[in-house]
Design a protein around this motif. Structure first.
Motif, PDB file in Angstrom:
ATOM      1  N   LEU A  30      68.221  -4.891   7.349  1.00 61.68           N
ATOM      2  CA  LEU A  30      66.800  -4.566   7.446  1.00 61.68           C
ATOM      3  C   LEU A  30      66.459  -3.987   8.820  1.00 61.68           C
ATOM      4  CD1 LEU A  30      65.127  -7.603   5.603  1.00 61.68           C
ATOM      5  CD2 LEU A  30      65.891  -5.412   4.673  1.00 61.68           C
ATOM      6  N   SER A  56      64.861  -0.285   9.731  1.00 60.71           N
ATOM      7  CA  SER A  56      63.667  -0.165  10.564  1.00 60.71           C
ATOM      8  C   SER A  56      63.908   0.759  11.753  1.00 60.71           C
ATOM      9  CB  SER A  56      63.226  -1.551  11.053  1.00 60.71           C
ATOM     10  OG  SER A  56      62.133  -1.460  11.932  1.00 60.71           O
ATOM     11  N   ILE A  59      58.963  -3.738   5.368  1.00 59.25           N
ATOM     12  CA  ILE A  59      60.309  -3.790   4.788  1.00 59.25           C
ATOM     13  C   ILE A  59      60.550  -5.203   4.271  1.00 59.25           C
ATOM     14  CG2 ILE A  59      62.775  -3.415   5.207  1.00 59.25           C
ATOM     15  CD1 ILE A  59      62.016  -1.609   7.535  1.00 59.25           C
ATOM     16  N   GLU A  60      60.825  -5.311   2.973  1.00 55.46           N
ATOM     17  CA  GLU A  60      60.974  -6.623   2.351  1.00 55.46           C
ATOM     18  C   GLU A  60      62.261  -6.701   1.531  1.00 55.46           C
ATOM     19  OE1 GLU A  60      56.315  -7.808   1.594  1.00 55.46           O
ATOM     20  OE2 GLU A  60      57.341  -6.624   0.074  1.00 55.46           O
ATOM     21  N   HIS A  61      62.852  -7.883   1.533  1.00 57.38           N
ATOM     22  CA  HIS A  61      64.006  -8.170   0.676  1.00 57.38           C
ATOM     23  C   HIS A  61      63.498  -8.879  -0.569  1.00 57.38           C
ATOM     24  CE1 HIS A  61      67.311 -11.237  -0.330  1.00 57.38           C
ATOM     25  NE2 HIS A  61      67.621 -10.096  -0.928  1.00 57.38           N
ATOM     26  N   ILE A  66      65.880  -3.884  -1.662  1.00 55.16           N
ATOM     27  CA  ILE A  66      65.083  -3.691  -0.450  1.00 55.16           C
ATOM     28  C   ILE A  66      63.909  -2.769  -0.787  1.00 55.16           C
ATOM     29  CG2 ILE A  66      65.056  -2.807   1.918  1.00 55.16           C
ATOM     30  CD1 ILE A  66      68.084  -3.382   1.992  1.00 55.16           C
TER      31      ILE A  66
END
Length: 432
Positions: free
Chosen positions: A58, A62, A77-79, A88
């Motif tokens: 991640l 970024s 940004i997320e998992h 992702i």
């Protein structure tokens, strides 16, 4: 598991091995819609296949977005875990078009990223310059009401059609969502409008912070104007059987500066206009600088290039602004061009006080006294009728009995008025 299809706002990538292509899609979607979502771990047809995750995955995404997507945006940004598989999700928003990826410019068309020709890029830049950004950006909250704005329209003598009001005033964007302008004009919002007072000539010693935001911008503007009117004292100078009066500052100039700050600020930047009161001046600051197609000399002449054209139109309909462009020349006629500090990202208007305010301990020039608005009204009533009673002052002023008595005591202490004769047969005298 399948999560749908690619669109002008959604892009799928199988793995982060396609990171460069993914960042290109983000720039492309930003240029088209000001918004985009990118998934890693999803095939082009929407099937979830999963993405291998490492400790730095991640962070590396970024860092790549920060390095190669310009102007810089702050992505979310997320998992996520879909069908027990790692995915992702990257979400971006921005209004600083045009956006580039790796030095090139793209535009989204359906699910494709098409590189822009020089001509198309210029058209995008020209369109962005003239765009009413706050009518495009969606509001952060979509449950909005506009009762205060409607009341303002009715008060201005305009007809409000409940079924078409939101469309006629431009409160929704092309997607049918409430836009940022709607958020500014809604009954409730989280926009902060502050008037901050300092003890001296700098920001070292803060005395008071008044908050007028959180509500319809029309209401907030009026509240600030009402407050500034209330502190605009009149200095009365007495001597040699003459009496002269002078306001602390020119209210008409402040009104023009404040309304311009609220209407022409770049609200998409996230910094609302503010008023700072010092011991010797007022400063009104707004965000955004001058429009790119307006130079300083044109600005000083009162030529208007509205940053927020639809917002200005609304305030024009409500009677707050005119198209004559007299506001800036008015300020210049009273305080000179030096009243304006025009920076790249801000415009600061300084309105100096016309006299030095009396010290808080009451010391100052013996023959100078400060009169506030309420006291001046009472003086005017007494001047018209020297035999006026306290009961009659309460009736004509709308003030309470206790407040009238307080005002009279203050004016007598300041030696502005005096009482001659008894309570029943006496009269008030304004001392000259």
């Amino acid at each position: 598991m399948n999560i749908g299809v690619e669109t002008e706002k959604i892009e799928f990538k199988k793995t982060t091995g396609e990171l460069k292509e993914g960042i290109t899609s983000l720039a492309s979607m930003l240029n088209k819609n000001g918004y985009g979502v990118l998934y890693f771990g999803v095939k082009d047809n929407g099937d979830v296949v999963g993405q291998q995750m490492g400790d730095r995955t991640l962070r590396e995404i970024s860092q790549a977005i920060a390095s190669f997507l310009k102007p810089q945006v702050i992505p979310t940004i997320e998992h996520e875990l879909l069908d027990d598989k790692n995915v992702i999700k990257i979400e971006v928003r921005g209004s600083e078009k045009p956006y580039s990826a790796y030095g090139r410019y793209y535009m989204r068309s359906a699910d494709e990223d098409r590189e822009l020709s020089p001509t198309a890029l210029k058209e995008l830049m020209d369109r962005q310059t003239s765009s009413d950004i706050i009518t495009i950006i969606p509001a952060p909250i979509q449950t909005l009401t506009f009762n205060k704005l409607k009341i303002a329209y009715v008060t201005a003598g305009l007809t409000v059609d409940q079924t078409t009001f939101e469309d006629n005033t431009g409160l929704k964007n092309s997607d049918g969502k409430y836009n940022m302008m709607a958020f500014l004009l809604a009954d409730e919002n989280d926009i902060s409008i502050k008037v901050v007072t300092f003890a001296g000539k700098d920001k070292t010693d803060l005395i008071k912070r008044n908050e007028y935001g959180g509500t319809c911008l029309v209401t907030a503007i009026d509240k600030v104007l009402d407050y500034m009117e209330s502190i605009n004292e009149t200095m009365v100078t007495m001597g040699n059987h003459r009496r002269t009066e002078e306001k602390l500052f020119d209210m008409a100039s402040f009104k023009e500066a404040w309304q311009n700050a609220c209407i022409h600020t770049k609200w998409d930047k996230g910094n609302p206009p503010a008023v700072y009161i010092f011991s010797d001046r007022i400063e009104i600051i707004s965000t955004g600088g001058l429009p790119v197609d307006l130079n300083k000399e044109e600005f000083y002449k009162g030529i208007s290039k509205p940053v927020n054209a639809k917002l200005q139109k609304i305030f024009g309909q409500l009677g707050y602004v005119e198209q004559t462009g007299h506001g800036i020349p008015l300020i210049i006629s009273n305080y000179g061009k030096q009243a304006f500090d025009i920076m790249e990202n801000f415009v600061n208007v300084t309105i100096p006080f016309n006299y030095e305010k009396k010290n808080s301990d009451g010391t100052g020039t013996d023959n100078n006294v400060s009169i506030n608005e309420a006291e001046q009204r009472v003086i005017d009533f007494i001047s018209q009728n020297s035999s006026i009673t306290i009961k009659e002052l309460v009736a004509v002023s709308g003030y309470s009995d206790g407040y009238i008595r307080k005002i009279l005591a203050s004016l007598k202490e300041k030696k502005v008025i005096e009482r001659q004769g008894g309570n029943k047969t006496g009269k008030w005298v304004v001392i000259c």
